[in-house]
Design a protein around this motif. Structure first.
Motif, mmCIF file in Angstrom:
data_model
loop_
_atom_site.group_PDB
_atom_site.id
_atom_site.type_symbol
_atom_site.label_atom_id
_atom_site.label_comp_id
_atom_site.label_asym_id
_atom_site.label_seq_id
_atom_site.Cartn_x
_atom_site.Cartn_y
_atom_site.Cartn_z
ATOM 1 N N GLY A 23 0.786 -1.227 0.000
ATOM 2 C CA GLY A 23 0.000 0.000 0.000
ATOM 3 C C GLY A 23 0.813 1.268 0.000
ATOM 4 N N ASN A 24 2.022 1.226 0.557
ATOM 5 C CA ASN A 24 2.803 2.449 0.709
ATOM 6 C C ASN A 24 3.985 2.526 -0.246
ATOM 7 N N GLY A 25 4.405 1.381 -0.766
ATOM 8 C CA GLY A 25 5.579 1.360 -1.622
ATOM 9 C C GLY A 25 5.301 1.937 -3.001
ATOM 10 N N THR A 26 6.318 2.564 -3.582
ATOM 11 C CA THR A 26 6.187 3.128 -4.922
ATOM 12 C C THR A 26 5.893 2.042 -5.951
ATOM 13 N N ASN A 27 6.510 0.877 -5.762
ATOM 14 C CA ASN A 27 6.323 -0.235 -6.683
ATOM 15 C C ASN A 27 5.341 -1.270 -6.140
ATOM 16 N N GLY A 28 4.566 -0.896 -5.127
ATOM 17 C CA GLY A 28 3.728 -1.862 -4.432
ATOM 18 C C GLY A 28 2.672 -2.525 -5.291
ATOM 19 N N THR A 29 2.166 -1.825 -6.300
ATOM 20 C CA THR A 29 1.100 -2.381 -7.139
ATOM 21 C C THR A 29 1.600 -2.804 -8.512
ATOM 22 N N GLU A 30 2.912 -2.765 -8.728
ATOM 23 C CA GLU A 30 3.449 -3.215 -10.005
ATOM 24 C C GLU A 30 3.478 -4.736 -10.063
ATOM 25 N N GLY A 31 3.452 -5.260 -11.293
ATOM 26 C CA GLY A 31 3.331 -6.696 -11.476
ATOM 27 C C GLY A 31 4.432 -7.494 -10.814
ATOM 28 N N TRP A 32 5.696 -7.064 -10.985
ATOM 29 C CA TRP A 32 6.809 -7.830 -10.438
ATOM 30 C C TRP A 32 6.779 -7.863 -8.914
ATOM 31 N N PHE A 33 6.345 -6.751 -8.305
ATOM 32 C CA PHE A 33 6.308 -6.735 -6.847
ATOM 33 C C PHE A 33 5.146 -7.573 -6.321
ATOM 34 N N LEU A 34 4.013 -7.540 -7.031
ATOM 35 C CA LEU A 34 2.891 -8.382 -6.619
ATOM 36 C C LEU A 34 3.245 -9.858 -6.752
ATOM 37 N N MET A 35 4.050 -10.207 -7.756
ATOM 38 C CA MET A 35 4.519 -11.589 -7.880
ATOM 39 C C MET A 35 5.439 -11.949 -6.716
ATOM 40 N N LEU A 36 6.303 -11.011 -6.332
ATOM 41 C CA LEU A 36 7.182 -11.230 -5.183
ATOM 42 C C LEU A 36 6.365 -11.388 -3.908
#
Length: 200
Positions: A140-153
């Motif tokens: 929710g707070n991260g800049t990349n929090g909703t990007e595909g690669w981070f959601l996969m992580l």
């Protein structure tokens, strides 16, 4: 300079989340009483502690770097008191709660011998609450929090923790006490030596 601090804050935050996930998984494995392939049980415990320490160090760098970043606007109060931040206060507050729980775990770990095993174990269960709160903060707070690669992580992290919990709750799960009891040879009491009157 601000972009560099922001990059450091993001990188160390992601690294801390990964290490916290590994720490939680290793904590579950440690409680199982069984060693990992190629590692005895005491080695698993040692790796668990070292990974937890590394996660804590990355988290400190994550917080300090964002305190000096003009865009994040993180204050010293935000690191202790949740939900008062100026940038996404709800999600930032989750990070503060996770950090506070981590501080409790560190302090109680240092005072483990004085607290006793029962109280320490009860408090240490906070780790299971800290991890999903930290994950929610990262999404929710991260800049990349909703990007595909981070959601996969994040999905892989959830799968790892849930898999470890499912493995622990199976019928094959054996607590360390049970293992120790099985490995300890049972000594049957022997009869006392006969007295002189009995030998006659």
């Amino acid at each position: 300079m601000s972009e560099a601090l922001w990059a450091i804050g993001r990188g160390t935050g992601i690294a801390s989340l990964i290490l916290l996930t590994i720490s939680v998984v290793l904590g579950i494995v440690t409680r199982s009483g069984r060693p990992l392939p190629g590692l005895p049980r005491f080695s698993v415990t040692l790796v668990h502690r070292n990974v937890s320490l590394a996660a804590s160090l990355f988290l400190v760098v994550h917080i300090v770097s964002l305190m000096f970043d003009s865009y994040a606007q993180l204050t010293l109060l935000d690191t202790v008191v949740p939900f008062f931040g100026s940038y996404r206060p709800l999600w930032q507050g989750f990070g503060t709660v996770a950090f506070d729980l981590l501080l409790v775990l560190i302090v109680t770990s240092l005072l483990r011998r004085r607290l006793g095993p029962r109280l320490f174990k009860a408090i240490h269960w906070a780790a299971y609450a800290m991890w999903p709160i930290a994950l929610a903060h990262a999404i929710g707070n991260g800049t990349n929090g909703t990007e595909g690669w981070f959601l996969m992580l994040a999905g892989a992290s959830v799968a790892a923790v849930l898999g470890a919990l499912a493995w622990r709750l199976t019928t094959r799960f054996i607590e360390y006490r049970g293992v120790r009891a099985e490995l300890t040879p049972r000594i049957r009491p022997t009869a006392p030596p006969p007295t002189r009157l009995e030998t006659r």
